[in-house]
Scaffold this motif. Sequence first.
Motif, PDB file in Angstrom:
ATOM      1  N   UNK A   3     -59.903 -32.805  -8.879  1.00  0.00           N
ATOM      2  CA  UNK A   3     -60.670 -31.723  -9.485  1.00  0.00           C
ATOM      3  C   UNK A   3     -61.433 -32.258 -10.688  1.00  0.00           C
ATOM      4  N   UNK A  34     -63.228 -31.279 -14.096  1.00  0.00           N
ATOM      5  CA  UNK A  34     -63.511 -30.265 -15.121  1.00  0.00           C
ATOM      6  C   UNK A  34     -64.852 -30.585 -15.761  1.00  0.00           C
ATOM      7  N   UNK A  50     -60.941 -29.425 -20.875  1.00  0.00           N
ATOM      8  CA  UNK A  50     -60.601 -28.797 -19.596  1.00  0.00           C
ATOM      9  C   UNK A  50     -59.698 -29.695 -18.776  1.00  0.00           C
ATOM     10  N   UNK A  51     -59.990 -30.995 -18.784  1.00  0.00           N
ATOM     11  CA  UNK A  51     -59.141 -31.940 -18.041  1.00  0.00           C
ATOM     12  C   UNK A  51     -57.760 -32.047 -18.664  1.00  0.00           C
ATOM     13  N   UNK A  83     -55.935 -29.231 -17.314  1.00  0.00           N
ATOM     14  CA  UNK A  83     -55.588 -29.503 -15.916  1.00  0.00           C
ATOM     15  C   UNK A  83     -54.339 -30.372 -15.830  1.00  0.00           C
ATOM     16  N   UNK A 119     -54.049 -27.639  -7.382  1.00  0.00           N
ATOM     17  CA  UNK A 119     -55.460 -28.043  -7.411  1.00  0.00           C
ATOM     18  C   UNK A 119     -56.345 -26.873  -6.984  1.00  0.00           C
ATOM     19  N   UNK A 148     -56.479 -24.360  -9.741  1.00  0.00           N
ATOM     20  CA  UNK A 148     -57.299 -24.837 -10.861  1.00  0.00           C
ATOM     21  C   UNK A 148     -58.792 -24.757 -10.518  1.00  0.00           C
ATOM     22  N   UNK A 149     -59.094 -25.112  -9.268  1.00  0.00           N
ATOM     23  CA  UNK A 149     -60.503 -25.034  -8.863  1.00  0.00           C
ATOM     24  C   UNK A 149     -60.995 -23.596  -8.928  1.00  0.00           C
ATOM     25  N   UNK A 200     -59.767 -21.333 -10.880  1.00  0.00           N
ATOM     26  CA  UNK A 200     -59.846 -21.011 -12.307  1.00  0.00           C
ATOM     27  C   UNK A 200     -61.170 -21.521 -12.905  1.00  0.00           C
ATOM     28  N   UNK A 201     -61.523 -22.764 -12.530  1.00  0.00           N
ATOM     29  CA  UNK A 201     -62.771 -23.328 -13.046  1.00  0.00           C
ATOM     30  C   UNK A 201     -63.979 -22.565 -12.515  1.00  0.00           C
ATOM     31  N   UNK A 204     -64.236 -19.465 -14.511  1.00  0.00           N
ATOM     32  CA  UNK A 204     -64.779 -19.752 -15.851  1.00  0.00           C
ATOM     33  C   UNK A 204     -66.293 -19.963 -15.790  1.00  0.00           C
TER      34      UNK A 204
END
Lengths: 333, 470
Positions: A190, A192, A197-198, A201, B73, B76-77, B79-80, B83
């Motif tokens: 992923x 960021x 952000x990372x 994560x 993952x 999180x994806x 979530x991103x 955002x």
Amino acid sequence: MKLTTIFGTIATVAAIAFPAAAKDHTLLNVSYDPTRELYVEYNKVFTKYWKDKTGDTVIVQQSHGGAGKQARAVIDGLEADVVTLALAYDIDAIAERTGRIPANWQSRLPNNSAPYTSTIVFLVRKGNPKGIKDWDDLVKPGVSVITPNPKTSGGARWNFLAAWAYAKKQYGSDEKAKEFVTKLYKNVPVLDSGARGSTITFVQRGIGDVFLSWENEAFLALNELGAGKFEIVVPSLSILAEPPVTVVDKTAKKKGNLEVAQAYLEHLYSSEAQRIIAKHYYRPFKPEDADPADLKRFPKLELVTVDEEFGGWQKAQKTHFADGGTFDQIYKP
Amino acid sequence: MRTKIGAVLTAFTVSAATGTVAAQDAAPNEDAIQSRIQALEQELHNLKQTVNTQQTRTNENAQFEELDQKVRVLERKQELANEEAAAKARTTPILSVGEKGFSLQSADGAFNLRLRSLVQADTRLYFGEGNASDSDTFLIRRARIELTGKLFEKFDYRLMEDFAGSSPTLLDAWIKWNPDPRFQFVVGKSKLPVDLEREQSREYNLATEFGYPTSLAPNRSIGVAARGLLLGGILDYYIGGFNSTADGGSSVTAASGSFSGAGRLFVQPFLNSGNSTLKGIGFGVGGTYGEFEGAPSGYSTVGQRPFFSWNPGVVDDGTQWRLLPQIYYFNGPFGLLAEYAVSSQQPRIGATQATLENRAWQATASWVLTGEDATFNGVKPKHPFGFGENRGWGAWQVVARATELDVDNDAFPTFANPASSASKATSYGGGLNWYLNPMTRISADYNWTTFAGPARPDENSFIMRFQFRF
């Protein structure tokens, strides 16, 4: 009735309704992702310094995000008085596209306008379960690597170039380096948009085996965000990151903040500020002003520079991060 | 685990060896040996099974961890992505359509543009002696397009054109600096809010046409003004300087040296009190003072037919002032609006000049039959007209009005012809307003007007209006 009488009456009403405003300054510092904590502390020090010196009140507003995104925001009209970004290219872009910063901005302050430096290290989980020791371990199958998107993050571009520099030294050519980073980014689940952000994560969401991190961000995670849960691994080679700062002259002048904006950045080189810089895990430009205990935390490692290794940021940007550049070629989400 | 198996095998070997030695020492019991071998084989089997089970668990744990990472993952994806969508929303302009028209607004709210319109389609009928049927007509009374909005958060603007006449008329073109509700500064062409009825937005007037005090007040003009609300909105002040205009008239360009100051103070003393009975009371006074050089305006009845006109060659040339005390009261479905006006002007014809004072008054009462609140800003139906849930018959309001305009008698005969112009018009009227929804209204007014002066028959007028505001 005379016009003068009419205007005079209106002016009188306005004067009664609105007395003159006090001389206050509100500065906007547009910065990259991980500098939040540093500038929160520095801003307190500077506002006191400025109050003592001039009697004026300064409020410093902070804006943080991936350096590339932040530069884009300033280009698109965000009225920053100062920019404190992750790399010189992003400030060059603001200067070129807006004309609000002179082309020679980097020569206005010491050390190419970088009051602090940093580098890239690895953050792994406690016990280093995947046995990660150096860059080669990051391209192994089954290793999950966390790094932000170089298109939007300055830190991510430093990560990319550090990996490239290692691979080129280790395997002898740009082609081999390209193969190496291609493998590396296959292990990135992923991307960021910024370094913070990372960090979220990796640290808070529990994703990945290793986080390619700003050194300061790695220390922050190690000591404050997830104490006892992580370890720092120092690779055999990394890159010298020089995050520069400058005043956005035309904006600051328009807002009546030019003098205080210049002082805000100049004061970053003061002994007081250099101590704060080291405290927040950035390598100070003047280490002699920092607490020796803080300096001891920084490991010694071989560092290459963008100028020596990649011919400067303009060339590095064009080759690797511009549309159609190396990163676009190797990364297929 | 491998160590454990090794230990078992060692034990097995040692046991076997021990058995051999024992066999050399004593006669071996084959059955016993066989039995021990079987026992050890069983133990070995069990251990192998345990090892296999643990290996399976290890594999399962690895698979679980892999799966867990994949889920994290994906989360999180998402979530991103959320955002990013939220960040995008913060910079994406907002387009909206509703009761207040079309609007386009920047994401930060600092800029907006609103497009609105007002259409009034009238039917006018006249009855009785002396009311020739050729005055009966359909007409578009108003057809306005309005652009309003905000610039840089603190500046408002408005551009309004009316297409109802023979040629388009620019009614409003102003920009307002709005740093604080206590002080607003307006530049451009705008309505002069010195009288109460014109201060009210045109869509909300109780009767189809203005009462007579509004005929003596200026309409729109070009100039500068300051306005604001003080004491938490209790005191509304207005002060400005404008090109002078004739009564009821608008100014497009300045006549030489013809400037006027205009002002108004209006108080709503109980606005912020808990007293619901008195909360809706407001009163004040407006006025203008200046010089005016130009053609004076004639006057028309509330049925919109002229009853007073100036003789040819008459011009206003001198001091002009107006004073307009005013009051309104709204309480529940009841509404009352009353005002008085006096307008002084100095008409001249040739070398003859006089100072004349024309006077007017009106009192208008209203009652909302369907129970909604009457306010200065109109009536909002609780149940808009239609069929279905929360629909009904809209809001119905009855209106009664008495109003009079009295022209200074000294105007006759030098400045006006007593044979053709009346010196006074008094009108009594009643009407019905049907608010189908906040945007649509149908009104019907009947007015009986009597005149003083020449033998002029009373006027009986009926005006019906379909109004659409969007």
